[in-house]
Design a protein around this motif. Structure first.
Motif, PDB file in Angstrom:
ATOM      1  N   ASN A  85       4.600  -7.493 -10.909  1.00  0.00           N
ATOM      2  CA  ASN A  85       3.861  -6.728 -11.915  1.00  0.00           C
ATOM      3  C   ASN A  85       2.444  -6.376 -11.441  1.00  0.00           C
ATOM      4  OD1 ASN A  85       3.787  -5.441 -14.437  1.00  0.00           O
ATOM      5  ND2 ASN A  85       2.734  -7.172 -15.388  1.00  0.00           N
ATOM      6  N   ILE A  86       2.350  -5.925 -10.208  1.00  0.00           N
ATOM      7  CA  ILE A  86       1.066  -5.494  -9.654  1.00  0.00           C
ATOM      8  C   ILE A  86       1.071  -3.974  -9.556  1.00  0.00           C
ATOM      9  CG2 ILE A  86      -0.468  -5.558  -7.648  1.00  0.00           C
ATOM     10  CD1 ILE A  86       0.626  -8.334  -7.027  1.00  0.00           C
ATOM     11  N   HIS A  87       0.168  -3.345 -10.297  1.00  0.00           N
ATOM     12  CA  HIS A  87       0.055  -1.887 -10.299  1.00  0.00           C
ATOM     13  C   HIS A  87      -1.439  -1.558 -10.288  1.00  0.00           C
ATOM     14  CE1 HIS A  87       4.212  -2.331 -11.478  1.00  0.00           C
ATOM     15  NE2 HIS A  87       3.868  -2.844 -12.648  1.00  0.00           N
ATOM     16  N   GLU A  88      -1.969  -1.216  -9.119  1.00  0.00           N
ATOM     17  CA  GLU A  88      -3.415  -1.082  -8.974  1.00  0.00           C
ATOM     18  C   GLU A  88      -3.796   0.134  -8.138  1.00  0.00           C
ATOM     19  OE1 GLU A  88      -4.233  -5.941  -8.767  1.00  0.00           O
ATOM     20  OE2 GLU A  88      -4.596  -4.658  -7.015  1.00  0.00           O
ATOM     21  N   VAL A  89      -5.049   0.513  -8.294  1.00  0.00           N
ATOM     22  CA  VAL A  89      -5.706   1.422  -7.361  1.00  0.00           C
ATOM     23  C   VAL A  89      -6.893   0.658  -6.786  1.00  0.00           C
ATOM     24  CG1 VAL A  89      -7.070   3.520  -7.082  1.00  0.00           C
ATOM     25  CG2 VAL A  89      -4.992   3.567  -8.466  1.00  0.00           C
ATOM     26  N   GLN A  90      -6.863   0.447  -5.480  1.00  0.00           N
ATOM     27  CA  GLN A  90      -7.914  -0.307  -4.792  1.00  0.00           C
ATOM     28  C   GLN A  90      -8.825   0.670  -4.049  1.00  0.00           C
ATOM     29  OE1 GLN A  90      -8.526  -4.001  -4.172  1.00  0.00           O
ATOM     30  NE2 GLN A  90     -10.397  -2.854  -3.701  1.00  0.00           N
ATOM     31  N   PHE A  91     -10.129   0.563  -4.281  1.00  0.00           N
ATOM     32  CA  PHE A  91     -11.084   1.398  -3.558  1.00  0.00           C
ATOM     33  C   PHE A  91     -11.515   0.678  -2.283  1.00  0.00           C
ATOM     34  CE2 PHE A  91     -11.425   2.890  -7.928  1.00  0.00           C
ATOM     35  CZ  PHE A  91     -11.351   4.267  -7.751  1.00  0.00           C
ATOM     36  N   VAL A  92     -11.516   1.413  -1.179  1.00  0.00           N
ATOM     37  CA  VAL A  92     -11.885   0.861   0.127  1.00  0.00           C
ATOM     38  C   VAL A  92     -12.930   1.776   0.758  1.00  0.00           C
ATOM     39  CG1 VAL A  92     -11.069   0.220   2.424  1.00  0.00           C
ATOM     40  CG2 VAL A  92      -9.593  -0.153   0.438  1.00  0.00           C
TER      41      VAL A  92
ATOM     42  N   ALA B 265       0.858  -1.190   0.000  1.00  0.00           N
ATOM     43  CA  ALA B 265       0.000   0.000   0.000  1.00  0.00           C
ATOM     44  C   ALA B 265       0.892   1.237   0.000  1.00  0.00           C
ATOM     45  CB  ALA B 265      -0.916  -0.009   1.220  1.00  0.00           C
ATOM     46  N   GLU B 266       0.889   1.960  -1.110  1.00  0.00           N
ATOM     47  CA  GLU B 266       1.814   3.083  -1.277  1.00  0.00           C
ATOM     48  C   GLU B 266       1.230   4.412  -0.785  1.00  0.00           C
ATOM     49  OE1 GLU B 266       4.870   3.061  -2.442  1.00  0.00           O
ATOM     50  OE2 GLU B 266       5.135   1.187  -3.540  1.00  0.00           O
ATOM     51  N   ASP B 267       0.011   4.721  -1.226  1.00  0.00           N
ATOM     52  CA  ASP B 267      -0.560   6.036  -0.954  1.00  0.00           C
ATOM     53  C   ASP B 267      -2.077   5.904  -0.861  1.00  0.00           C
ATOM     54  OD1 ASP B 267      -0.538   8.756  -0.476  1.00  0.00           O
ATOM     55  OD2 ASP B 267      -0.447   9.322  -2.582  1.00  0.00           O
ATOM     56  N   MET B 268      -2.742   7.001  -0.499  1.00  0.00           N
ATOM     57  CA  MET B 268      -4.175   6.938  -0.262  1.00  0.00           C
ATOM     58  C   MET B 268      -4.761   8.341  -0.388  1.00  0.00           C
ATOM     59  SD  MET B 268      -5.799   5.016   3.043  1.00  0.00           S
ATOM     60  CE  MET B 268      -4.544   5.781   4.073  1.00  0.00           C
ATOM     61  N   CYS B 269      -5.978   8.430  -0.929  1.00  0.00           N
ATOM     62  CA  CYS B 269      -6.647   9.723  -0.992  1.00  0.00           C
ATOM     63  C   CYS B 269      -8.146   9.528  -0.795  1.00  0.00           C
ATOM     64  CB  CYS B 269      -6.362  10.446  -2.309  1.00  0.00           C
ATOM     65  SG  CYS B 269      -7.151   9.708  -3.757  1.00  0.00           S
ATOM     66  N   LEU B 270      -8.799  10.564  -0.310  1.00  0.00           N
ATOM     67  CA  LEU B 270     -10.231  10.516  -0.031  1.00  0.00           C
ATOM     68  C   LEU B 270     -11.019  10.745  -1.322  1.00  0.00           C
ATOM     69  CD1 LEU B 270     -11.855  10.185   2.638  1.00  0.00           C
ATOM     70  CD2 LEU B 270     -12.110  12.674   2.654  1.00  0.00           C
ATOM     71  N   ILE B 271     -11.992   9.860  -1.585  1.00  0.00           N
ATOM     72  CA  ILE B 271     -12.866   9.992  -2.747  1.00  0.00           C
ATOM     73  C   ILE B 271     -14.218  10.563  -2.325  1.00  0.00           C
ATOM     74  CG2 ILE B 271     -13.986   8.788  -4.659  1.00  0.00           C
ATOM     75  CD1 ILE B 271     -10.959   8.843  -4.871  1.00  0.00           C
ATOM     76  N   THR B 272     -14.797   9.981  -1.283  1.00  0.00           N
ATOM     77  CA  THR B 272     -16.023  10.475  -0.654  1.00  0.00           C
ATOM     78  C   THR B 272     -15.759  10.502   0.851  1.00  0.00           C
ATOM     79  OG1 THR B 272     -17.075   8.323  -0.243  1.00  0.00           O
ATOM     80  CG2 THR B 272     -17.336   9.268  -2.458  1.00  0.00           C
ATOM     81  N   PRO B 273     -16.695  11.005   1.649  1.00  0.00           N
ATOM     82  CA  PRO B 273     -16.466  11.016   3.101  1.00  0.00           C
ATOM     83  C   PRO B 273     -16.215   9.643   3.710  1.00  0.00           C
ATOM     84  CG  PRO B 273     -18.237  12.523   2.542  1.00  0.00           C
ATOM     85  CD  PRO B 273     -17.904  11.785   1.286  1.00  0.00           C
ATOM     86  N   SER B 274     -16.546   8.572   2.977  1.00  0.00           N
ATOM     87  CA  SER B 274     -16.353   7.229   3.532  1.00  0.00           C
ATOM     88  C   SER B 274     -15.606   6.285   2.589  1.00  0.00           C
ATOM     89  CB  SER B 274     -17.710   6.605   3.885  1.00  0.00           C
ATOM     90  OG  SER B 274     -18.530   6.506   2.731  1.00  0.00           O
TER      91      SER B 274
ATOM     92  N   HIS C 244      -9.482  14.996  -7.408  1.00  0.00           N
ATOM     93  CA  HIS C 244      -9.859  16.405  -7.545  1.00  0.00           C
ATOM     94  C   HIS C 244     -10.977  16.536  -8.570  1.00  0.00           C
ATOM     95  CE1 HIS C 244      -9.538  20.739  -7.497  1.00  0.00           C
ATOM     96  NE2 HIS C 244      -9.330  20.760  -8.804  1.00  0.00           N
ATOM     97  N   GLU C 245     -12.117  17.037  -8.112  1.00  0.00           N
ATOM     98  CA  GLU C 245     -13.261  17.324  -8.978  1.00  0.00           C
ATOM     99  C   GLU C 245     -13.637  16.133  -9.865  1.00  0.00           C
ATOM    100  OE1 GLU C 245     -12.393  20.918 -11.078  1.00  0.00           O
ATOM    101  OE2 GLU C 245     -12.606  22.189  -9.291  1.00  0.00           O
ATOM    102  N   GLY C 246     -13.682  14.953  -9.261  1.00  0.00           N
ATOM    103  CA  GLY C 246     -14.127  13.770  -9.986  1.00  0.00           C
ATOM    104  C   GLY C 246     -13.064  13.068 -10.800  1.00  0.00           C
ATOM    105  N   ASP C 247     -11.847  13.585 -10.797  1.00  0.00           N
ATOM    106  CA  ASP C 247     -10.748  12.952 -11.527  1.00  0.00           C
ATOM    107  C   ASP C 247      -9.741  12.354 -10.548  1.00  0.00           C
ATOM    108  OD1 ASP C 247     -11.551  13.540 -14.209  1.00  0.00           O
ATOM    109  OD2 ASP C 247     -10.948  15.621 -13.871  1.00  0.00           O
ATOM    110  N   LEU C 248      -9.083  11.290 -10.997  1.00  0.00           N
ATOM    111  CA  LEU C 248      -8.088  10.605 -10.183  1.00  0.00           C
ATOM    112  C   LEU C 248      -6.712  10.835 -10.799  1.00  0.00           C
ATOM    113  CD1 LEU C 248      -8.006   8.685  -7.686  1.00  0.00           C
ATOM    114  CD2 LEU C 248      -7.900   6.787  -9.319  1.00  0.00           C
ATOM    115  N   PHE C 249      -5.795  11.359 -10.002  1.00  0.00           N
ATOM    116  CA  PHE C 249      -4.430  11.600 -10.456  1.00  0.00           C
ATOM    117  C   PHE C 249      -3.521  10.529  -9.850  1.00  0.00           C
ATOM    118  CE2 PHE C 249      -6.690  15.542 -10.686  1.00  0.00           C
ATOM    119  CZ  PHE C 249      -6.236  16.154 -11.851  1.00  0.00           C
ATOM    120  N   VAL C 250      -2.703   9.909 -10.697  1.00  0.00           N
ATOM    121  CA  VAL C 250      -1.820   8.829 -10.258  1.00  0.00           C
ATOM    122  C   VAL C 250      -0.413   9.101 -10.780  1.00  0.00           C
ATOM    123  CG1 VAL C 250      -1.365   6.350 -10.300  1.00  0.00           C
ATOM    124  CG2 VAL C 250      -3.732   7.171 -10.320  1.00  0.00           C
TER     125      VAL C 250
END
Length: 234
Positions: free
Chosen positions: A165-172, A144-153, A197-203
């Motif tokens: 060769n695992i490169h993912e974004v996991q939603f929790v 687990a490298e990094d994390m950001c808030l998408i919604t309040p939960s 930011h404003e509905g977009d995901l930056f990676v």
């Protein structure tokens, strides 16, 4: 007595080597932070470079804390009052962790006051209550490298393992003080840092900055640093 003296001598030599190594590491970290501070002054209003600068700054600070011995299993909470800043330490290691040491790479505070912790070494995300006790956790496919808030939960967690060769974004999602893993996005490039930011995901991949929709569709590649040795992995 002779054996005891030899053991003490060996211990002294070991400590001196450790101090020398730590001093060297501190010197390198100090140099990096100084150079980075000078770079920040030149950024101006470039939003993409500001984003990269923030993420790089987080990495530099984490590296400095590691050198100073302020990482591992302990989450340090500093609460600023009007007079004296208060600091407390909380152990976030749990019995099911596969490593003796935790690698806290990121924390995310929810509007409820709960705290999410990304644990690199143990390939998981932990939920802390308002007393900073681990009340739930969930595993991810790799580090687990990094994390950001998408919604309040809900948060997005970057997961990366170059060897496998695992490169993912996991939603929790946090549901009634329990962590629930949702869908995941898979990428061909490394997934190191992320922001929403404003509905977009930056990676970021370590050498490039990508802009995606929350569904995983690439909108654009905002920045590329071809001077890096691992630029072929972006």
């Amino acid at each position: 007595m002779v054996n005891e003296l030899r053991e003490m001598q060996d211990e002294v030599i070991s400590i001196k080597r450790s101090i020398t190594s730590s001093f060297h590491k501190c010197t390198l970290v100090r140099k990096d932070l100084t150079q980075f501070n000078a770079f920040i002054q030149k950024i101006g209003n470039d939003r993409e470079l500001c984003f990269l600068a923030c993420k790089k700054c987080e990495q530099n600070i984490q590296q400095a804390l590691t050198v100073l011995g302020k990482s591992n299993n302990v989450l340090i909470i500093q609460e600023q009052s009007k007079t004296i800043p208060e600091q407390s330490k909380h152990n976030v290691r749990i019995s099911s962790d596969i490593k003796e040491t935790c690698g806290i790479t990121n924390i995310c505070v929810l509007p409820t006051g709960q705290v999410l912790v990304a644990d690199w070494w143990n390939n998981n995300v932990k939920l802390l209550n308002q007393q900073y006790q681990v009340v739930s956790h969930c595993g991810v496919a790799a580090h687990a490298e990094d994390m950001c808030l998408i919604t309040p939960s809900k948060v997005a967690v970057t997961v990366n393992d170059d060897d496998n060769n695992i490169h993912e974004v996991q939603f929790v999602t946090v549901n009634n003080s329990m962590l629930v893993t949702g869908r995941k996005l898979r990428f061909q490039h490394r997934c190191i840092s992320t922001a929403h930011h404003e509905g977009d995901l930056f990676v970021t991949s370590g050498t490039a900055l990508f802009k995606y929709t929350l569904g995983g569709k690439q909108v654009s590649k905002l920045y590329v640093d071809d001077s890096k040795e691992d630029s072929g992995k972006k």
